[in-house]
Design an enzyme around this catalytic site. Structure first.
Site, PDB file in Angstrom:
ATOM      1  N   ASP A 471      -7.067  -4.381 -76.412  1.00 46.80           N
ATOM      2  CA  ASP A 471      -6.425  -5.650 -76.788  1.00 46.80           C
ATOM      3  C   ASP A 471      -7.222  -6.850 -76.269  1.00 46.80           C
ATOM      4  O   ASP A 471      -8.069  -6.728 -75.361  1.00 46.80           O
ATOM      5  CB  ASP A 471      -4.996  -5.669 -76.222  1.00 46.80           C
ATOM      6  CG  ASP A 471      -4.040  -6.419 -77.129  1.00 46.80           C
ATOM      7  OD1 ASP A 471      -4.504  -7.256 -77.928  1.00 46.80           O
ATOM      8  OD2 ASP A 471      -2.818  -6.183 -77.030  1.00 46.80           O
ATOM      9  N   ASP A 541       0.652  -8.551 -85.178  1.00 51.86           N
ATOM     10  CA  ASP A 541       1.818  -8.273 -84.340  1.00 51.86           C
ATOM     11  C   ASP A 541       3.108  -8.378 -85.148  1.00 51.86           C
ATOM     12  O   ASP A 541       4.182  -8.090 -84.637  1.00 51.86           O
ATOM     13  CB  ASP A 541       1.876  -9.247 -83.158  1.00 51.86           C
ATOM     14  CG  ASP A 541       1.114  -8.704 -81.964  1.00 51.86           C
ATOM     15  OD1 ASP A 541       0.602  -7.576 -82.045  1.00 51.86           O
ATOM     16  OD2 ASP A 541       1.033  -9.412 -80.936  1.00 51.86           O
TER      17      ASP A 541
HETATM   18  C1  GLA Z   1      -0.504  -7.777 -77.967  1.00 53.08           C
HETATM   19  C2  GLA Z   1      -0.554  -6.626 -78.961  1.00 53.08           C
HETATM   20  C3  GLA Z   1       0.785  -5.936 -78.988  1.00 53.08           C
HETATM   21  C4  GLA Z   1       1.107  -5.414 -77.615  1.00 53.08           C
HETATM   22  C5  GLA Z   1       1.077  -6.551 -76.596  1.00 53.08           C
HETATM   23  C6  GLA Z   1       1.199  -6.036 -75.190  1.00 53.08           C
HETATM   24  O1  GLA Z   1       0.339  -8.767 -78.380  1.00 53.08           O
HETATM   25  O2  GLA Z   1      -0.918  -7.089 -80.211  1.00 53.08           O
HETATM   26  O3  GLA Z   1       0.767  -4.885 -79.936  1.00 53.08           O
HETATM   27  O4  GLA Z   1       0.183  -4.416 -77.273  1.00 53.08           O
HETATM   28  O5  GLA Z   1      -0.129  -7.296 -76.685  1.00 53.08           O
HETATM   29  O6  GLA Z   1       1.159  -7.065 -74.265  1.00 53.08           O
END
Ligand code: GLA
Length: 718
Positions: A471, A541
């Site tokens: 990420d 997301d």
């Molecule tokens: C980001 C990712 C999510 C999740 C969060 C965790 O937003 O896109 O899918 O993994 O971080 O903090």
């Protein structure tokens, strides 16, 4: 094939395959001009003469018939009277600008830009044009790689200091293309978190237009892509010239319509924070840029771009359906051993074969304010460490995956106290700039890269990790390295991206089975560079499958389904509260790699049965839902509530996925022409035998439905 011929005052290089021709002419023994980019030519006959006029305000050298400001140049330099945006700015040791590098020679050697993502050059031809500035002895090498089978080529540039004094490169684009056509629109994609890939189509204005990111990453705000399209461009009509930069850092794509209505396209790294001191004997490579050409609208552009990314960029390690169960939306930061073991049982129940423990598994991480940087398992949450979860998953033939955000750090971490100079920042006295409460590690430093490789290797080996969700939840600012000399500051952004690529490449080489998912708060760093080093991408997301379908179908203009991962989540959705039927959520989450991101124990047994049935449908149709080419049956969309249709075209069978959007009271069937099937073939829809011609022109019937947000999947057997 590359055909080289001599002319009175230079050379002609005709780069042609079955689909496309790209013709470069050296004129006046020094200028590198573009003479043609379009459908494959039987031969090149200079039907468009070069403009030899010295028009009002034009600048030219004494005795020279050409004005540099009129020529369609393949690369251009500053301060020489070509007043259009230039592709290169270099200063010598006395701070004087390099105004021109002259064509010297060529070769057809296969060359590759070291340490950069690049087209895996299986099939194709190389051409390298050597330009030189005699005063500074700077060599500028324009590289071309023409694909054998597709209407595309790749360009990039090498700067080589063959002199005895250092030079400063202040701007170094990957390509320039001067297009003699005038009345064109431009297509690009912009967006934000949870709303990635919003299409924008607008006329190319007189003057200068720019798409750029200065965020240190490619970004959901602006994608490193532009297409110049005909005014009447639609699903199946219209010429396009498209440019996709293989770069995950700040970039700039400039378009300039000049006084004679030519359009100049320039694409490359963003020069705003860039200043590269090129020492004698060293080289600098720009990222590669992919150029596409076609005459048949959006469908052809999508198919061409997806094919290039599939064949030449992605080298995925996902060979069988990967069915993920991810803990994020079921537990958020409240993940622990008990919930993880329950998740293994849930994964078993629905036939998932990958468990991903998302954020929250490490010390001092109970919210977004928590610690990042140490990556030590939280013993309170996981008294038997992650090894236990990994073992149980493996005993059940389930792969073990872990979320991590390696590029980030918080001031609460032990790492920060040990190495405060490892963060990007002007210096420790000036304000630190936070985003999601975190700071960014300085990946331009080799010691930081080595540290991350060590930490990640340890985690992977200790826990037998099969899959990393990598990420990146903030962008870079300021892009300064601490404690380095002034000369190095202008290199930081470029070196950061190369540092990231180096870490990813090292891990891929070290762990040949490790699968890496690219994520940046969703689709915040989806670009051809990242796709070169990773196996799939978390595209948004937004887990509302309807909203994500809009994002995914727009993204398919450039990237293939096989790199997208889509998760089934709960209803009402966590991000936008949308309520969707199980069937809609399952079908729309089946595009790309299907996953689940909810507490399955909260579903009824009939919902679980339906999920299992549709999961089997996903596995049965995996080669279409994951490996096919996704073609648009409706235009690019800004709103998820509009109808959206795509044809997933496989080698023989195909699948129509149609999302009705918000309902209305017109209860009439609609007809959806499938446009892209083979017209010489006969297909079956259910048990009806139908010709490709009829399906392409009359189409399939989309029956009316009651209720919002239904979907239909129609299999076309070939
Ligand atoms: C980001 C990712 C999510 C999740 C969060 C965790 O937003 O896109 O899918 O993994 O971080 O903090």
């Amino acid at each position: 094939m590359i055909k080289v011929s001599k002319t009175e005052d230079g050379m002609i290089f005709n780069l042609s395959n079955q689909k496309v021709s790209y013709v470069i002419q050296i004129v006046d023994n020094k200028f590198v001009t573009n003479r043609y980019f379009g459908p494959a030519l039987p031969f090149f006959a200079e039907s468009r003469d070069l403009d030899e006029g010295h028009h009002a305000f034009a600048v030219y050298e004494e005795g020279n018939k050409f004005s540099v400001s009129n020529l369609p140049l393949e690369y251009s330099f500053s301060q020489n009277g070509d007043y259009r945006q230039c592709s290169s700015e270099v200063r010598d040791a006395d701070n004087l600008p390099l105004t021109f590098a002259k064509y010297v020679s060529y070769d057809e050697e296969a060359v590759h830009p070291d340490n950069l993502p690049q087209l895996r050059s299986k099939n194709g031809n190389f051409l390298n044009l050597y330009l030189k500035d005699e005063t500074t002895s700077l060599e500028v090498i324009l590289h071309y790689f023409l694909l054998d089978d597709l209407a595309g080529l790749v360009r990039w540039v090498t700067y080589k200091n063959t002199g005895s004094k250092s030079l400063n490169i202040e701007k170094a684009n990957s390509l320039q293309l001067d297009i003699p056509d005038t009345d064109l629109n431009m297509l690009s994609f912009y967006g934000t978190h949870a709303n990635e890939f919003v299409p924008s189509v607008k006329p190319i204005p007189d003057g200068i237009e720019e798409i750029s990111s200065n965020r240190g990453s490619s970004s959901p705000q602006h994608h490193p892509f532009v297409a110049l399209i005909d005014k009447h461009f639609d699903l199946n009509h219209g010429n396009f010239v498209a440019c996709n930069l293989m770069w995950s850092g700040s970039f700039k794509i400039g378009l300039e319509k000049d006084q004679s209505n030519q359009i100049r396209l320039n694409a490359g790294i963003n020069e705003d924070n860039f200043d590269w001191k090129l020492e004698p004997g060293t080289i600098f490579n720009t990222p590669q840029a992919i150029l596409l050409f076609g005459q048949n609208g959006l469908g052809e552009m999508s198919s061409l771009s997806q094919q290039i990314i599939k064949d030449y960029v992605v080298e995925s390690r996902i060979t069988k359906p990967l069915l993920t169960l991810n803990t994020w939306e079921s537990a958020y930061f409240d993940i622990d051993e008990k919930k993880s073991l329950e998740a293994v049982d849930q994964a078993k129940e629905i036939g998932a074969n990958l468990l991903v423990i998302d954020d929250g598994w490490f010390e001092n991480r109970n919210s977004e304010d928590g610690q990042l940087g140490d990556w030590i398992v939280d013993k309170d949450k996981f008294p038997n460490t992650l090894q236990k979860i990994s073992d149980v998953a493996h005993q059940n033939k389930i792969k073990f995956g872990l979320w991590i955000e390696p590029e980030m750090i918080t001031t609460s971490s032990k790492l920060f106290h040990k190495h405060p100079d490892w963060i990007l920042g002007i210096n420790s006295l000036r304000n630190k700039l936070y985003s999601r409460n975190q700071l960014v590690l300085d990946l331009s430093k080799i010691e930081v890269q080595d540290h991350l490789i060590e930490v990640l290797s340890k985690l992977i080996e200790e826990n037998q990790i099969d899959y990393l969700k990598w990420d990146f939840n903030r962008q870079l600012a300021p892009t300064f390295s601490q404690g380095v000399s002034r000369d190095v500051q202008g290199k930081v952004e470029y070196k950061y991206v190369l540092g990231l690529y180096h870490i990813l490449e090292t891990l891929r080489n070290k762990y040949p089975k490790l699968i890496i998912e690219n994520c940046a708060s969703g689709g915040g760093r989806v670009d051809a560079g990242m796709l070169y080093y990773t196996d799939q991408t978390w595209i948004s997301d937004l887990t509302d499958s309807l909203g994500r379908f809009r994002i995914l179908t727009n993204m398919a203009t450039l990237y293939p389904l096989e790199v997208f991962s889509s998760h089934f989540s709960k209803s009402p959705n966590e991000q936008d509260g949308r309520i969707l039927p199980v069937e809609t959520r399952m079908i729309l989450s089946s595009l790309g790699s299907l996953g689940f991101e909810l507490d399955l124990d909260k579903l009824s047994s009939s919902e679980i049965d339906m999920i299992k049935e549709l999961k089997d449908w996903y596995v049965d149709n995996y080669y279409l839902l994951h490996d096919s080419i996704c073609l648009p049956l409706t235009p690019l969309r800004q709103n998820a509530t509009d109808t959206i249709g795509v044809l997933l075209k496989g080698k023989s069978d195909s699948l129509v996925i149609y999302s009705y959007g918000a309902t209305d009271a017109v209860h009439q069937p609609q007809y959806l022409p499938l446009k892209y099937l083979d017209e010489s073939r006969i297909y079956y829809v259910a048990d009806r035998k139908i010709s490709g011609v009829e399906l392409n022109y009359a189409g399939v019937t989309i029956p009316p439905v009651m209720g919002d947000f239904r979907v239909k999947a129609i299999k076309i057997f070939g």
